[in-house]
Design an enzyme around this catalytic site. Structure first.
Site, PDB file in Angstrom:
ATOM      1  N   ARG A  21       0.855  -1.183   0.000  1.00 49.29           N
ATOM      2  CA  ARG A  21       0.000   0.000   0.000  1.00 49.29           C
ATOM      3  C   ARG A  21       0.895   1.238   0.000  1.00 49.29           C
ATOM      4  NH1 ARG A  21      -3.679  -2.659  -1.552  1.00 49.29           N
ATOM      5  NH2 ARG A  21      -5.555  -3.200  -0.426  1.00 49.29           N
ATOM      6  N   HIS A  41      -1.804   0.868  -9.576  1.00 45.79           N
ATOM      7  CA  HIS A  41      -2.436  -0.106  -8.679  1.00 45.79           C
ATOM      8  C   HIS A  41      -3.162  -1.204  -9.468  1.00 45.79           C
ATOM      9  CE1 HIS A  41      -4.172  -0.595  -4.378  1.00 45.79           C
ATOM     10  NE2 HIS A  41      -4.186  -1.752  -4.998  1.00 45.79           N
TER      11      HIS A  41
END
Ligand code: OXD
Length: 308
Positions: free
Chosen positions: A223, A271
């Site tokens: 993340r 992502h």
């Protein structure tokens, strides 16, 4: 019984077709078309709606559509509500593909060749065998373990680190903060695959980079909040690190003026390392519903104290 899907709408249509084929008795609905909220027993989300307990008084399972659950604030959820993260073969496979691509790119000097191409430079570097490169994976859950097995098949020298002790056949493993330094000192490429929790926020920082071998590289598929971007840029500029491949940033999308975009030693992807594949994930979701009805343990049940 109603199952609500609240995530990317185009894929919602695929989920709807799959539910119609495989579980026609379940009333599958795509947010915001929720029908009678009292009938909602299952909810799958990226970001949960507000006031879940008031809105859905009979909710029985909250599914995350992805592998991570850090986007869910457990404080706002009823204590008894099981939260389940996605563990399914399609998502695992896509993560393996991405990490293999990134590790192989670094191993075969592709970022250097791209920079050379920009300058029309034809210059060959020595090709090293994969068994001369040490690849360390941080995070030894389902994804980390499968990724390590694939990297081993490519002949890389693999090692792993996790918060608590884990054994993986044929892979030296380290755990806890005490052994983090020994692990990092052996990572020519570090792959970050740990969940985001209070204790892992900012873990990819100057201290960690200083413990890695000079000229090591980073592949970050955790993340954005794991990374201190200024520390990374400093490590790349000083030559402490050679390359970074980042699939996650903070914030997302990465703002246009963020220096990571244009740093010559950084590759950013939006992502996309792994994605839940409805065609395979449906079976895990239906299996979890079946297990729930029969009082059996759920696949991917989140331990709220641990945070994943
Ligand atoms: C996930 C993700 O959590 O895509 O699955 O990041």
């Amino acid at each position: 019984m109603t199952f609500i899907y609240k995530a990317e709408p185009t894929r919602g249509k695929i989920w709807a077709d799959l539910f119609a084929q495989k579980a026609p008795d379940i009333d599958f609905r795509v947010w915001p078309n929720i029908g009678d909220p009292k009938k909602v027993r299952f909810l799958t989300v990226w970001e949960p709606p507000e006031n879940i307990s008031e809105q859905f008084p009979n909710l029985e399972i909250l599914f995350s559509i992805g592998a991570g659950v850090d986007q869910i604030n457990f404080e706002t959820l009823p204590k008894h509500l099981p939260v389940v993260r996605m563990i399914e073969p399609g998502l695992t496979q896509s993560m393996c593909e991405y990490v293999l691509w990134a590790v192989l790119s670094i191993h075969r000097d592709m970022p250097t060749y791209h920079r050379q191409q920009d300058r029309k430079v034809w210059k060959a570097l020595r090709v090293w065998p994969a068994n001369k490169r040490r690849v360390g994976v941080m995070g030894l859950g389902r994804l980390g373990q499968v990724v390590l097995n694939q990297l081993r098949l490519m002949n890389f020298r693999c090692l792993g680190w996790s918060r608590t002790a884990k054994q993986i056949e044929g892979v030296p493993t380290f755990h806890g903060t005490d052994l983090l330094g020994s692990f990092l000192s052996q990572c020519d490429t570090l792959v970050c695959l740990i969940p985001l929790t209070q204790s892992t926020k900012g873990i990819l920082n100057r201290d960690v980079f200083s413990l890695m071998p000079e000229g090591a590289s980073l592949v970050h598929v955790g993340r954005g909040e794991h990374l201190e971007p200024k520390d990374l840029i400093e490590a790349l500029d000083s030559g402490r690190l050679s390359e970074a491949i980042l699939d996650v940033t903070s914030p997302e999308p990465l703002p246009a003026d963020d220096p990571l975009w244009s740093h010559p030693k950084v590759i950013v992807t939006p992502h996309i390392a792994s994605m839940t594949q409805p065609e395979t994930a449906i079976d895990t979701v239906l299996e979890n519903i079946r297990r729930f009805e029969q009082g059996q343990p759920l696949i991917g049940l989140v331990d709220r104290d641990r945070g994943y």
